[in-house]
Design an enzyme around this catalytic site. Sequence first.
Site, PDB file in Angstrom:
ATOM      1  N   ASP A 109      14.365  -8.089  -1.318  1.00 35.43           N
ATOM      2  CA  ASP A 109      13.901  -9.477  -1.167  1.00 35.43           C
ATOM      3  C   ASP A 109      14.060 -10.269  -2.462  1.00 35.43           C
ATOM      4  OD1 ASP A 109      11.842  -8.455  -2.699  1.00 35.43           O
ATOM      5  OD2 ASP A 109      10.226  -9.214  -1.411  1.00 35.43           O
ATOM      6  N   GLU A 134      -1.491 -20.141  -5.376  1.00 33.80           N
ATOM      7  CA  GLU A 134      -0.287 -20.900  -5.019  1.00 33.80           C
ATOM      8  C   GLU A 134      -0.608 -22.296  -4.473  1.00 33.80           C
ATOM      9  OE1 GLU A 134       2.838 -17.359  -3.669  1.00 33.80           O
ATOM     10  OE2 GLU A 134       1.781 -18.528  -2.150  1.00 33.80           O
TER      11      GLU A 134
END
Length: 377
Positions: A260, A321
Site C-alpha cells: 500500500d 487527521e
Amino acid sequence: MDNQNIVVLALGSNQGNRLETIESAIESIHNEVGTVIKVSKLYETPAWGFDSEPFYNCALVLHSSLSAEVILAKVLALEIKLGRIRSEDEGYQARVIDIDVIAFNEDIIASEKLKVPHPLMQERMFVLLPMRDLNLDWRHPILQKYLPELLRASEDKSNCKVVQNLGFPLQKIPLQKFNYIAIEGNIGAGKTTLVTKIAQDFNAKTVLERFADNPFLPKFYEDQNRYAFSLEMSFLADRFQQISDDLAQFDLFKDFIIADYHIFKSLIFAKVTLSDDEYRLYRKLFDIIYKEMPKPDLYIYLYQNTDRLLENIKQRGRSYEQEIPAEYLEKINRGYLDYIKSQNDLNVLIIDVSDRDFIKNQEDYAFILEEIRSKTN
C-alpha cells in the site's frame, strides 16, 4: 478491512441456452454481487423432484463484505434480470436460472427468507459434486461433516455428468505476472483497503505501512513546522526498514506481493512539509536509500478529489487527521502527479476513484480490476 465473507452459491438452468445463461450469471454475480474466486465444473443433472428437461448445474465461491440477506436480495434480483419468471404454483418448476445461497462462511442462518446452510444441500448430488470441485475447507455447521463425508452419506443416486470446465472473470486478470505491485493514493483514498481486498481475492502477500506506530504523526498535525523534519525522517527510516524486512521474506521472482505504498512517497510528502533547507538535506539521504529499493512492476495511483478525501478522513475518525486542511491534500496530490510524470521507467496506472466506492459497490471494485487487467496486455 476485515476478512471478507466466503459465500457458496449453486446455479442451475434447464430452459433456453443453458450454458449461455450459466456463463452470464457468473459474470453478473462477479460484477454486481461479489468477487467470484472459484467456479466448479459444469454438470448435467436430471430434474430433481419433478419431470422436466435436465439441468446444467455448477457452484461457485465468492468473496463479499455484504451480509447474507443482502446477497440473497441481489441474487434474486439477478434471477429476474436473467429471465426467471416465478409461478405461484407450488412445487418444483422448470426455470431459466436458479441461484441458491448454499453456505455463508460456516454460519447458521434461520430467518424467514433465508436458511443457511441450504436445508436440502446434503440430499442433492447436483449441489454436493460441484461444491466439492471448489476445494473448500468447509464443514457443515449443523451436521458437523465435511463435503467428502456428506457425499458418502448422501442417498441421492442421480447421474450427474461433467459437461465441461467453466471460466470466470478473475482468470482473465493475470495479476501474478506482476510480482510486485504498489498501490498509492492521497490520505483517505482507500489504498490500504484496496490492497487488502485484492490480496484476499488473488492470494497475494501484503506489505502494509505501519503509519499508526509513528509517534510524531499526532504531534505533526498539531504543529507542522516544529515536527515536520522529525516526522519525515522517522517515516523514511521506518519505510526503509519495513520494506527491506518484508520483501526479504519473499521471493520477488516467485511470490505475488502487493503493497500500500512505494518508498518514493517519502519524498513527495517531504517536499510538501519541509522547508527548502530541510528538504535538500532530506533529499541527499533519500537518494542513497532509494537506489537500494526494488521498484514495483506496476505502480497504481488512486486519484480522488479533495472533497471526497475530506469526507473519507472524517468517516474513518482518526482524531489526529480531522484538522488536515484541504490545501495540504491538494499539495500532496500535485506532488504525486508531478512524480508520476517524471518517471520514465515506472509502469504507472492512474485510476480516478472520486465517484467510486469499491467496498460497498461490487461494480466499482470490478471496474478497478478491469482497469488493472488492461495493464496486463
